[in-house]
Design a protein around this motif. Structure first.
Motif, PDB file in Angstrom:
ATOM      1  N   LEU A 163       0.815  -1.215   0.000  1.00  0.00           N
ATOM      2  CA  LEU A 163       0.000   0.000   0.000  1.00  0.00           C
ATOM      3  C   LEU A 163       0.849   1.265   0.000  1.00  0.00           C
ATOM      4  O   LEU A 163       0.415   2.302  -0.508  1.00  0.00           O
ATOM      5  CB  LEU A 163      -0.920   0.005   1.223  1.00  0.00           C
ATOM      6  CG  LEU A 163      -1.882  -1.181   1.357  1.00  0.00           C
ATOM      7  CD1 LEU A 163      -2.642  -1.097   2.670  1.00  0.00           C
ATOM      8  CD2 LEU A 163      -2.845  -1.220   0.184  1.00  0.00           C
ATOM      9  N   MET A 164       2.047   1.193   0.558  1.00  0.00           N
ATOM     10  CA  MET A 164       2.898   2.377   0.651  1.00  0.00           C
ATOM     11  C   MET A 164       3.640   2.680  -0.646  1.00  0.00           C
ATOM     12  O   MET A 164       3.853   3.850  -0.984  1.00  0.00           O
ATOM     13  CB  MET A 164       3.928   2.199   1.773  1.00  0.00           C
ATOM     14  CG  MET A 164       3.384   2.377   3.162  1.00  0.00           C
ATOM     15  SD  MET A 164       4.706   2.258   4.398  1.00  0.00           S
ATOM     16  CE  MET A 164       5.723   3.667   3.939  1.00  0.00           C
ATOM     17  N   ILE A 165       4.056   1.659  -1.368  1.00  0.00           N
ATOM     18  CA  ILE A 165       4.915   1.855  -2.535  1.00  0.00           C
ATOM     19  C   ILE A 165       4.299   2.814  -3.564  1.00  0.00           C
ATOM     20  O   ILE A 165       4.985   3.731  -4.046  1.00  0.00           O
ATOM     21  CB  ILE A 165       5.280   0.499  -3.167  1.00  0.00           C
ATOM     22  CG1 ILE A 165       6.288  -0.230  -2.283  1.00  0.00           C
ATOM     23  CG2 ILE A 165       5.850   0.679  -4.569  1.00  0.00           C
ATOM     24  CD1 ILE A 165       6.620  -1.633  -2.747  1.00  0.00           C
ATOM     25  N   PRO A 166       3.023   2.675  -3.945  1.00  0.00           N
ATOM     26  CA  PRO A 166       2.477   3.624  -4.932  1.00  0.00           C
ATOM     27  C   PRO A 166       2.523   5.069  -4.467  1.00  0.00           C
ATOM     28  O   PRO A 166       2.830   5.973  -5.257  1.00  0.00           O
ATOM     29  CB  PRO A 166       1.029   3.141  -5.120  1.00  0.00           C
ATOM     30  CG  PRO A 166       1.030   1.723  -4.697  1.00  0.00           C
ATOM     31  CD  PRO A 166       2.031   1.636  -3.598  1.00  0.00           C
ATOM     32  N   THR A 167       2.236   5.310  -3.197  1.00  0.00           N
ATOM     33  CA  THR A 167       2.279   6.678  -2.689  1.00  0.00           C
ATOM     34  C   THR A 167       3.691   7.236  -2.716  1.00  0.00           C
ATOM     35  O   THR A 167       3.914   8.398  -3.095  1.00  0.00           O
ATOM     36  CB  THR A 167       1.724   6.727  -1.260  1.00  0.00           C
ATOM     37  OG1 THR A 167       0.411   6.146  -1.238  1.00  0.00           O
ATOM     38  CG2 THR A 167       1.644   8.145  -0.743  1.00  0.00           C
ATOM     39  N   VAL A 168       4.674   6.422  -2.325  1.00  0.00           N
ATOM     40  CA  VAL A 168       6.065   6.869  -2.344  1.00  0.00           C
ATOM     41  C   VAL A 168       6.524   7.133  -3.777  1.00  0.00           C
ATOM     42  O   VAL A 168       7.196   8.144  -4.054  1.00  0.00           O
ATOM     43  CB  VAL A 168       6.973   5.828  -1.668  1.00  0.00           C
ATOM     44  CG1 VAL A 168       8.435   6.234  -1.773  1.00  0.00           C
ATOM     45  CG2 VAL A 168       6.590   5.652  -0.202  1.00  0.00           C
ATOM     46  N   VAL A 169       6.139   6.271  -4.697  1.00  0.00           N
ATOM     47  CA  VAL A 169       6.537   6.454  -6.101  1.00  0.00           C
ATOM     48  C   VAL A 169       5.964   7.746  -6.655  1.00  0.00           C
ATOM     49  O   VAL A 169       6.676   8.555  -7.271  1.00  0.00           O
ATOM     50  CB  VAL A 169       6.080   5.245  -6.944  1.00  0.00           C
ATOM     51  CG1 VAL A 169       6.288   5.522  -8.436  1.00  0.00           C
ATOM     52  CG2 VAL A 169       6.844   3.996  -6.547  1.00  0.00           C
ATOM     53  N   ILE A 199       3.377   6.806   5.238  1.00  0.00           N
ATOM     54  CA  ILE A 199       3.355   6.130   6.543  1.00  0.00           C
ATOM     55  C   ILE A 199       2.053   6.424   7.274  1.00  0.00           C
ATOM     56  O   ILE A 199       1.422   5.527   7.851  1.00  0.00           O
ATOM     57  CB  ILE A 199       4.566   6.566   7.384  1.00  0.00           C
ATOM     58  CG1 ILE A 199       5.861   6.097   6.717  1.00  0.00           C
ATOM     59  CG2 ILE A 199       4.474   6.022   8.801  1.00  0.00           C
ATOM     60  CD1 ILE A 199       7.117   6.612   7.395  1.00  0.00           C
ATOM     61  N   ALA A 200       1.634   7.678   7.257  1.00  0.00           N
ATOM     62  CA  ALA A 200       0.372   8.033   7.911  1.00  0.00           C
ATOM     63  C   ALA A 200      -0.818   7.357   7.244  1.00  0.00           C
ATOM     64  O   ALA A 200      -1.831   7.097   7.895  1.00  0.00           O
ATOM     65  CB  ALA A 200       0.196   9.555   7.884  1.00  0.00           C
ATOM     66  N   VAL A 212      -0.039  10.025  14.394  1.00  0.00           N
ATOM     67  CA  VAL A 212      -0.100  10.552  13.031  1.00  0.00           C
ATOM     68  C   VAL A 212       0.248  12.042  13.017  1.00  0.00           C
ATOM     69  O   VAL A 212       0.942  12.531  12.113  1.00  0.00           O
ATOM     70  CB  VAL A 212      -1.504  10.311  12.438  1.00  0.00           C
ATOM     71  CG1 VAL A 212      -1.638  10.985  11.079  1.00  0.00           C
ATOM     72  CG2 VAL A 212      -1.772   8.821  12.310  1.00  0.00           C
ATOM     73  N   MET A 213      -0.217  12.774  14.028  1.00  0.00           N
ATOM     74  CA  MET A 213       0.102  14.194  14.098  1.00  0.00           C
ATOM     75  C   MET A 213       1.605  14.412  14.289  1.00  0.00           C
ATOM     76  O   MET A 213       2.199  15.308  13.677  1.00  0.00           O
ATOM     77  CB  MET A 213      -0.674  14.842  15.247  1.00  0.00           C
ATOM     78  CG  MET A 213      -0.540  16.350  15.322  1.00  0.00           C
ATOM     79  SD  MET A 213      -1.559  17.062  16.636  1.00  0.00           S
ATOM     80  CE  MET A 213      -3.188  16.584  16.055  1.00  0.00           C
ATOM     81  N   VAL A 214       2.223  13.595  15.120  1.00  0.00           N
ATOM     82  CA  VAL A 214       3.673  13.706  15.319  1.00  0.00           C
ATOM     83  C   VAL A 214       4.418  13.406  14.022  1.00  0.00           C
ATOM     84  O   VAL A 214       5.409  14.071  13.690  1.00  0.00           O
ATOM     85  CB  VAL A 214       4.126  12.766  16.452  1.00  0.00           C
ATOM     86  CG1 VAL A 214       5.641  12.662  16.499  1.00  0.00           C
ATOM     87  CG2 VAL A 214       3.593  13.254  17.787  1.00  0.00           C
ATOM     88  N   LEU A 215       3.941  12.424  13.265  1.00  0.00           N
ATOM     89  CA  LEU A 215       4.570  12.116  11.982  1.00  0.00           C
ATOM     90  C   LEU A 215       4.484  13.298  11.025  1.00  0.00           C
ATOM     91  O   LEU A 215       5.456  13.630  10.336  1.00  0.00           O
ATOM     92  CB  LEU A 215       3.913  10.886  11.357  1.00  0.00           C
ATOM     93  CG  LEU A 215       4.281   9.528  11.945  1.00  0.00           C
ATOM     94  CD1 LEU A 215       3.426   8.436  11.329  1.00  0.00           C
ATOM     95  CD2 LEU A 215       5.752   9.229  11.724  1.00  0.00           C
ATOM     96  N   ASN A 216       3.332  13.943  10.960  1.00  0.00           N
ATOM     97  CA  ASN A 216       3.180  15.086  10.062  1.00  0.00           C
ATOM     98  C   ASN A 216       4.043  16.262  10.508  1.00  0.00           C
ATOM     99  O   ASN A 216       4.644  16.956   9.670  1.00  0.00           O
ATOM    100  CB  ASN A 216       1.713  15.502   9.987  1.00  0.00           C
ATOM    101  CG  ASN A 216       0.889  14.574   9.113  1.00  0.00           C
ATOM    102  OD1 ASN A 216       0.834  14.742   7.900  1.00  0.00           O
ATOM    103  ND2 ASN A 216       0.253  13.588   9.714  1.00  0.00           N
ATOM    104  N   LEU A 217       4.117  16.491  11.807  1.00  0.00           N
ATOM    105  CA  LEU A 217       4.991  17.558  12.293  1.00  0.00           C
ATOM    106  C   LEU A 217       6.457  17.233  12.007  1.00  0.00           C
ATOM    107  O   LEU A 217       7.242  18.117  11.661  1.00  0.00           O
ATOM    108  CB  LEU A 217       4.769  17.768  13.795  1.00  0.00           C
ATOM    109  CG  LEU A 217       3.404  18.337  14.196  1.00  0.00           C
ATOM    110  CD1 LEU A 217       3.291  18.412  15.719  1.00  0.00           C
ATOM    111  CD2 LEU A 217       3.182  19.712  13.588  1.00  0.00           C
ATOM    112  N   GLY A 218       6.812  15.954  12.153  1.00  0.00           N
ATOM    113  CA  GLY A 218       8.171  15.552  11.811  1.00  0.00           C
ATOM    114  C   GLY A 218       8.477  15.753  10.347  1.00  0.00           C
ATOM    115  O   GLY A 218       9.600  16.155   9.985  1.00  0.00           O
TER     116      GLY A 218
END
Length: 383
Positions: free
Chosen positions: A241-247, A296-297, A363-369
């Protein structure tokens, strides 16, 4: 001859006399303007009328907001049209509709945050954060309800599982996605293979999450046997599920890197692979980091693929290559679906809301990061 001409000009000027002032044409752009207190006054009146209207069918904050917004849009448009003209009235109507759409989009977000905070904060304590559900039974929940003591059992094992599975899925998907995007932008050049990869990436973007979980389960069933359910299987499912978004995110960031930077590097005799690693990728690293964080989120809250790949465990498991693991989404799911005590479901509901609040906070910490990483690695602007 000159005397005749001078007398003729004098007679003409006397006959004409002073010119009457010409009447100005009224310009629609030069009409009056509302005073500065006009819009606040309209808003205050709309609030009063909205409060009066919302009491007719039972007062509530939602009906008050709806009535006030409708009255303000209509009243401000009519008043501005009457005072400043049709052109400014239409502009005011369009502006008010844009603001109304923005506020309407905020309603679900504010509602979710308020509900999760209201119901999740009572269960958020140190015992919940640093203890698992190992040994917690329905009798313990019944005792907590009867005696009014704090609810025992926590989501520490689920937090560990979420972090480990997400970490391994990132380790798998980020290099694959970034290298794929680099090939599409720097080497593929819209060739047959690049078009095929783009097509399959588009197809993978719309794959349901449960299909990714079934794929990972079937793959490891062939490799390790039909009972292979562990954290690494869930990580593989999430990586699908992550690979398409990263690409997609990496590809778009690489495309906006100016070609002049590549050409300048090539002119200095730098090889292509070194140009990509030292010029292109560092220039786009801030956008790439944001895209990876969004990926990731996107997968950290998945439930269906985890259920079929890693199952659920009540104890702490830090080894993704053995035994079942729990994550926060599956923890919430089972606390709601199968409460620890069927006769007293309040402790399980409290744990579920606390876990939901913890998941949103992660998820909020990930976005702030991601914002921080984007700011740190963004190319510095020269003078």
């Amino acid at each position: 001859m000159s005397t005749v001409t001078t007398s003729k000009n004098t007679n003409d000027s006397r006959n004409k006399g002073p010119r009457p002032p010409m009447a100005r044409k009224r310009n629609s752009l030069a009409k009056g303007h509302l005073p500065r207190w006009g819009i606040p006054a309209i808003a205050a009146g709309s609030l009063i009328l909205g409060a009066a209207g919302s009491t007719l069918g039972g007062f509530s904050v939602a009906t008050l907001a709806i009535y006030t917004a409708i009255i303000f849009v209509v009243a401000s448009t009519l008043i501005i049209t009457a005072v400043e003209g049709k052109r400014r009235g239409r502009n005011a109507l369009a502006t008010n509709l844009v603001y109304a759409a923005f506020l309407l989009a905020l309603v679900p977000l504010v509602s979710v945050l308020y509900t999760v905070l209201q119901k999740g904060l009572p269960g958020m304590n140190m015992h919940f954060l640093f203890h698992s559900m190992n040994g917690v039974t329905g009798a313990i929940d019944n005792t907590s309800v009867e005696n009014g003591t704090p609810v025992l059992g926590g989501a520490y094992h689920a937090v560990i599982g979420t972090l480990l599975i997400t970490l391994w899925s990132s380790v798998i998907s980020v290099p694959v996605g970034m290298l794929t995007a680099i090939y599409l932008v720097e080497y593929g050049k819209n060739g047959p293979l690049a078009r095929a990869i783009t097509f399959f990436v588009d197809v993978m973007t719309g794959i349901p999450s449960i299909v990714a979980g079934l794929f990972a389960t079937a793959l490891f069933a062939v490799l390790l046997g039909p009972t292979a359910r562990m954290g690494i299987v869930a990580a593989v499912a999430l990586s699908v599920l992550m690979i398409p978004t990263v690409v997609r995110s990496t590809e778009e960031m690489l495309k906006i890197v100016p070609n002049e930077l590549r050409e300048a590097s090539y002119a200095l005799g730098v090889r292509k692979w070194r140009t990509i690693t030292k010029v292109v990728v560092p220039t786009a690293i801030s956008g790439i980091a944001s895209g990876v964080t969004l990926a990731i989120a996107r997968v950290i809250g998945e439930t269906a693929p985890i259920l079929v790949t890693a199952g659920l465990a009540n104890n702490i498991n830090v080894n993704v290559f053995a035994n079942w693991m729990a994550t926060l989404p599956t923890f919430i799911y089972y606390q709601i679906l199968t409460p620890t005590s069927p006769t007293n479901v309040d402790p399980s509901i409290q744990r579920a809301w606390a876990a939901a609040l913890l998941l949103i906070a992660m998820v909020m910490v990930l976005n702030l990061g991601a914002r921080l990483v984007a700011g740190l690695f963004a190319p510095k602007k020269g003078r």
